[in-house]
Scaffold this motif. Sequence first.
Motif, PDB file in Angstrom:
ATOM      1  N   GLY A 806     -11.513   5.227 -37.483  1.00  0.00           N
ATOM      2  CA  GLY A 806     -12.057   6.269 -38.139  1.00  0.00           C
ATOM      3  C   GLY A 806     -12.671   5.819 -39.669  1.00  0.00           C
ATOM      4  N   ARG A 807     -12.385   4.598 -40.028  1.00  0.00           N
ATOM      5  CA  ARG A 807     -12.964   4.101 -41.287  1.00  0.00           C
ATOM      6  C   ARG A 807     -14.482   3.618 -41.338  1.00  0.00           C
ATOM      7  NH1 ARG A 807      -7.322   4.799 -40.376  1.00  0.00           N
ATOM      8  NH2 ARG A 807      -6.077   3.939 -42.039  1.00  0.00           N
ATOM      9  N   TYR A 808     -14.948   4.001 -42.489  1.00  0.00           N
ATOM     10  CA  TYR A 808     -16.215   3.464 -42.816  1.00  0.00           C
ATOM     11  C   TYR A 808     -16.134   2.085 -43.266  1.00  0.00           C
ATOM     12  CZ  TYR A 808     -17.836   8.194 -42.272  1.00  0.00           C
ATOM     13  OH  TYR A 808     -18.401   9.331 -41.740  1.00  0.00           O
ATOM     14  N   THR A 809     -17.173   1.099 -43.355  1.00  0.00           N
ATOM     15  CA  THR A 809     -17.056  -0.315 -43.661  1.00  0.00           C
ATOM     16  C   THR A 809     -17.894  -0.360 -44.848  1.00  0.00           C
ATOM     17  OG1 THR A 809     -18.340  -0.858 -41.951  1.00  0.00           O
ATOM     18  CG2 THR A 809     -16.051  -0.996 -41.550  1.00  0.00           C
ATOM     19  N   VAL A 810     -17.782  -1.295 -45.638  1.00  0.00           N
ATOM     20  CA  VAL A 810     -18.395  -1.878 -46.847  1.00  0.00           C
ATOM     21  C   VAL A 810     -18.413  -3.350 -46.795  1.00  0.00           C
ATOM     22  CG1 VAL A 810     -19.184  -1.860 -49.335  1.00  0.00           C
ATOM     23  CG2 VAL A 810     -18.142   0.157 -48.275  1.00  0.00           C
ATOM     24  N   ALA A 811     -19.547  -3.922 -46.822  1.00  0.00           N
ATOM     25  CA  ALA A 811     -19.579  -5.499 -46.964  1.00  0.00           C
ATOM     26  C   ALA A 811     -19.904  -6.162 -48.495  1.00  0.00           C
ATOM     27  CB  ALA A 811     -20.511  -5.893 -45.885  1.00  0.00           C
ATOM     28  N   GLU A 812     -19.120  -6.719 -48.709  1.00  0.00           N
ATOM     29  CA  GLU A 812     -19.552  -7.328 -50.308  1.00  0.00           C
ATOM     30  C   GLU A 812     -20.331  -8.730 -50.042  1.00  0.00           C
ATOM     31  OE1 GLU A 812     -15.963  -7.238 -52.566  1.00  0.00           O
ATOM     32  OE2 GLU A 812     -14.974  -8.542 -51.195  1.00  0.00           O
ATOM     33  N   TYR A 813     -20.581  -9.315 -51.327  1.00  0.00           N
ATOM     34  CA  TYR A 813     -21.295 -10.830 -51.349  1.00  0.00           C
ATOM     35  C   TYR A 813     -22.583 -10.856 -50.396  1.00  0.00           C
ATOM     36  CZ  TYR A 813     -17.336 -12.687 -53.839  1.00  0.00           C
ATOM     37  OH  TYR A 813     -16.521 -12.942 -54.842  1.00  0.00           O
ATOM     38  N   VAL A 814     -23.233  -9.847 -50.301  1.00  0.00           N
ATOM     39  CA  VAL A 814     -24.572  -9.733 -49.528  1.00  0.00           C
ATOM     40  C   VAL A 814     -25.429 -10.437 -50.418  1.00  0.00           C
ATOM     41  CG1 VAL A 814     -26.525  -8.330 -48.512  1.00  0.00           C
ATOM     42  CG2 VAL A 814     -23.839  -7.872 -48.374  1.00  0.00           C
ATOM     43  N   GLU A 815     -25.890 -11.662 -50.051  1.00  0.00           N
ATOM     44  CA  GLU A 815     -26.778 -12.454 -50.964  1.00  0.00           C
ATOM     45  C   GLU A 815     -27.981 -12.921 -50.435  1.00  0.00           C
ATOM     46  OE1 GLU A 815     -24.331 -15.630 -52.085  1.00  0.00           O
ATOM     47  OE2 GLU A 815     -23.005 -14.598 -53.274  1.00  0.00           O
ATOM     48  N   SER A 816     -28.429 -12.162 -49.075  1.00  0.00           N
ATOM     49  CA  SER A 816     -29.767 -12.670 -48.691  1.00  0.00           C
ATOM     50  C   SER A 816     -30.324 -11.564 -47.691  1.00  0.00           C
ATOM     51  CB  SER A 816     -29.731 -13.876 -48.037  1.00  0.00           C
ATOM     52  OG  SER A 816     -29.122 -13.910 -46.719  1.00  0.00           O
ATOM     53  N   PRO A 817     -31.504 -11.502 -47.294  1.00  0.00           N
ATOM     54  CA  PRO A 817     -31.852 -10.496 -46.541  1.00  0.00           C
ATOM     55  C   PRO A 817     -31.378 -10.820 -44.957  1.00  0.00           C
ATOM     56  CG  PRO A 817     -34.005 -11.883 -47.233  1.00  0.00           C
ATOM     57  CD  PRO A 817     -32.534 -12.019 -48.080  1.00  0.00           C
ATOM     58  N   GLU A 818     -31.253 -12.192 -44.784  1.00  0.00           N
ATOM     59  CA  GLU A 818     -30.787 -12.549 -43.486  1.00  0.00           C
ATOM     60  C   GLU A 818     -29.427 -11.715 -43.294  1.00  0.00           C
ATOM     61  OE1 GLU A 818     -29.925 -16.246 -40.733  1.00  0.00           O
ATOM     62  OE2 GLU A 818     -30.289 -16.733 -42.688  1.00  0.00           O
ATOM     63  N   ILE A 819     -28.762 -11.800 -44.381  1.00  0.00           N
ATOM     64  CA  ILE A 819     -27.327 -11.490 -43.966  1.00  0.00           C
ATOM     65  C   ILE A 819     -27.186  -9.742 -43.873  1.00  0.00           C
ATOM     66  CG2 ILE A 819     -25.007 -10.736 -45.447  1.00  0.00           C
ATOM     67  CD1 ILE A 819     -25.210 -13.599 -46.500  1.00  0.00           C
ATOM     68  N   VAL A 820     -28.048  -8.991 -44.405  1.00  0.00           N
ATOM     69  CA  VAL A 820     -28.256  -7.586 -44.392  1.00  0.00           C
ATOM     70  C   VAL A 820     -28.825  -7.314 -42.861  1.00  0.00           C
ATOM     71  CG1 VAL A 820     -29.999  -5.745 -44.814  1.00  0.00           C
ATOM     72  CG2 VAL A 820     -29.306  -7.322 -46.963  1.00  0.00           C
ATOM     73  N   ARG A 821     -29.635  -8.042 -42.296  1.00  0.00           N
ATOM     74  CA  ARG A 821     -29.839  -7.900 -40.964  1.00  0.00           C
ATOM     75  C   ARG A 821     -28.733  -8.267 -39.979  1.00  0.00           C
ATOM     76  NH1 ARG A 821     -34.572 -10.839 -42.721  1.00  0.00           N
ATOM     77  NH2 ARG A 821     -36.358  -9.174 -42.760  1.00  0.00           N
ATOM     78  N   LEU A 822     -27.820  -9.116 -40.157  1.00  0.00           N
ATOM     79  CA  LEU A 822     -26.863  -9.477 -39.426  1.00  0.00           C
ATOM     80  C   LEU A 822     -25.836  -8.413 -39.683  1.00  0.00           C
ATOM     81  CD1 LEU A 822     -26.485 -13.244 -40.218  1.00  0.00           C
ATOM     82  CD2 LEU A 822     -27.019 -12.269 -38.069  1.00  0.00           C
ATOM     83  N   LEU A 823     -25.678  -7.890 -40.873  1.00  0.00           N
ATOM     84  CA  LEU A 823     -24.531  -6.748 -40.995  1.00  0.00           C
ATOM     85  C   LEU A 823     -24.960  -5.369 -40.193  1.00  0.00           C
ATOM     86  CD1 LEU A 823     -23.795  -7.331 -44.781  1.00  0.00           C
ATOM     87  CD2 LEU A 823     -22.089  -7.688 -42.733  1.00  0.00           C
TER      88      LEU A 823
END
Length: 856
Positions: A806-823
């Motif tokens: 029941g937790r929401y997630t936050v990803a840090e160190y997002v440094e490229s559009p490719e990582i955004v798509r993977l996340l």
Amino acid sequence: MPDNASKQRILIVEESATLRYMLGKTIQKQGYELTSVDSFESAIETLQASAMQLNAIIVGWPNYEHFAESKQLLVMLDREPYSSVPVILLSNDAELDLLNWMSTRKSTALVPWENYQELVDSLQSMLNPELQEPVIEQSRVETGQDHTRVLFVDDSKSIRVYYQRLLERNGYDVITACSVAEAYDIACEQPLDIAIVDYFMPEQNGYVLCQKLRDNPKTSEIRTSVITGTYLDSVIRDCLQAGAIECMFKNEAEELFLARLSGMRRFIEVQRSIEQQRENLAAILESVGEGVYGVDKDGFVTFMNPAALKVLGISDVKPLLGKNAYGAFHFNKQDIGRDLLKEAYYSGEQLKGWETMFRHQSGKEIPVDCTLYPLSVNGKQEGSVIAFRDISDRKMMEEKLRWQATHDHLTGLYNRRYFENALETEIKNVKRTDIMSALVYLDLDRFKYVNDTAGHEVGDKLLVDISEVINKHLRRHDIAARIGGDEFALTLKNVDEKTAVSIADEIRTSLSNLRVSHEDKSYHVNASFGIAMMDIPDVSAGDVMANADIACHISKRMGRNQTHLYEQSSDERNTMGSELGWSARIREALEKDMFQLHYQPIMKMSDIDLINLPAQDGVLWQRHLNEVDNIYSYEVLVRMIDEHGDLHYPDSFIPTAERFNMMTDIDMWVLENALQEVVATGVSSKKIRLSINISGNTVDSDSSLEKIKSLIEQYNINPRTLTFEVTETCAIANLEQANDFINELRKIGCRFSLDDFGSGFCSFSQLKNLPTDFVKIDGQFVRSMARGATDRAIVTAMNDVAHSLGRYTVAEYVESPEIVRLLKICGVDKVQGNYISMPLHELPSENVIRFKQKHH
């Protein structure tokens, strides 16, 4: 996956939005068409409104009792048109009534929530039963009808007609034959329950037919009785020896004849019922995702389901039946210790959650988690049923986390926490053995210039190359660690001062020759080395670290790229640059407000247009500011300004603040100044959401709770706009007090996030024990997602674990559009990093936001 999967519709009934989302994502990946409802009441209304064409129904069973709608749903699933639709129940604690209902309904399976990934296998096996192998070799009674089928054999036509009419009037299906040969052919071709055979016949007597039916496996299940007109002991003896179970007489009353026959029929019906129950249980065993097998009281295998066969790599269960389970697939290893599972086979003691090793058909080890349930009949142990699951993936994850907990993710060297523990151990060894060791502290010169000029990717490459150079010069028992952004430490064992300086100089010279090229430019860094011997009486690990730090600072003041050996008599006054020096600077920064706040934006994944991702950093956030009525979320970051105006990042001063118990003071300074900044933005403050780091020491502090409440009230800030990110969760000493701290602030509306999730074992423990709302996935995994499948798998696993709780997630160190798509593929809820936006020096005021929106 079958070709027609796209046409197969699945109904999901689950009250929790998070679990419903998780199930839907799992099912949709397999290509099924999905319909979801959020309550049992909605499920009943949906099923009653129209007869839906459903291929399967998945029900998340409630973990509380007396839920009327859930019981009503079971009744509907037992009726047409849904009685034959496969049903999978997800539950952690199924009631006895639910298990009884499952045992009487075909195509029904139970999957524990903790193993919900096995849902897909169970679903496919139920929708495609022809692909599954049978659990046990079974002998089936194929009656074809509900009535008892009787074969009546007599050479007299009149007697055959008389008894046929008598039997048919009493509800039996009757076939007649006039000889042993004719009767035997009928029995081999048609399903029969009972054969009544005249003893005296012209060609062969009736006992011959009884014998032939008994000896043929195809007809051995037929119950036989001989009928005769004469009472002779020899006739009865021959018939019983040939396999007959009853002897009837033609001159006895019809009522007595029918009573004897009724007794035979009741036995057959009981046998059918037992067989039906056995088939139902076998169907349940086939559909469960866990491996299940049974043993008798001597440990010999009695059955095994397809899931177990699959884990063990066995295609056919027959050769395994009757074999000793321990010898057949336990992994026999001398150093494995006691095998409690083997012992439980004989003792009959229940065993839960026992981890051991099984042996795959190929010979490889399979780590498994086993639970053994004893089987007792009338208080006597008759055997056991064992459920197990392959935990290879979990073990790999644990091994990965164990490595991550002790190593630096980028360089592969040990991390600061491991190094400090190892240093404590080494100092004890030195005191015990008088064999001298040394600590070498090295700080890179001009590394920040390389990072700022060439970028983090080049800086990371340089750090990796430096680590490899260091490792090449170390001996087998020496230890190297990365203890900060550009700081390394080494433990050199069994050395004197001369040898320690010599090894340090060799490493320093090699580093001076190291080069990294980028865009036709060559970059290199030097390093300043400080050495501290462990020969001072009663020296502690902290003292040795401080002494080496002092020596390193002296090397820098000597012109950098130098090596300096700490001398207690002359270097004690040179504390600037050591932790003692840093502690003084931190206190001064607190007194003179020499900290500075930066704000890094955080965006919801749902606010990002994945089709039009820009290539440049920061453009996404600028677009977000241009939108009207948006909420603006930031993580508050702290920097320290020294007396020369230089900016220092947290890696430089936070370790010292933690050691000298100054983190709570820094946390309170950050909170108060961040709230002041929010108030200063004016009307736009209502749109701002802040994530503020607080340390484990602050959570443990008795006074910090009231201070936080007081500051929120003083600046009239809505508590719902604040999220506290708990860092250094391993440092939390009192979990009960930490829970009270978090719950008190959650009551007034604040939310909490578990920071750096996945960086060590403690974060998984705290996810379970601390009532947080968000989980921030450690950036070391996120930044490497684009480079390898391992980090992508780890991020996906951590995201799924967080969502399942029941937790929401936050990803840090997002440094490229490719990582955004993977996340996005992983299902992460929020993202932050330099690609979204570099940290900002101030929060945007209402005027700035309006200006940007006006000129959009």
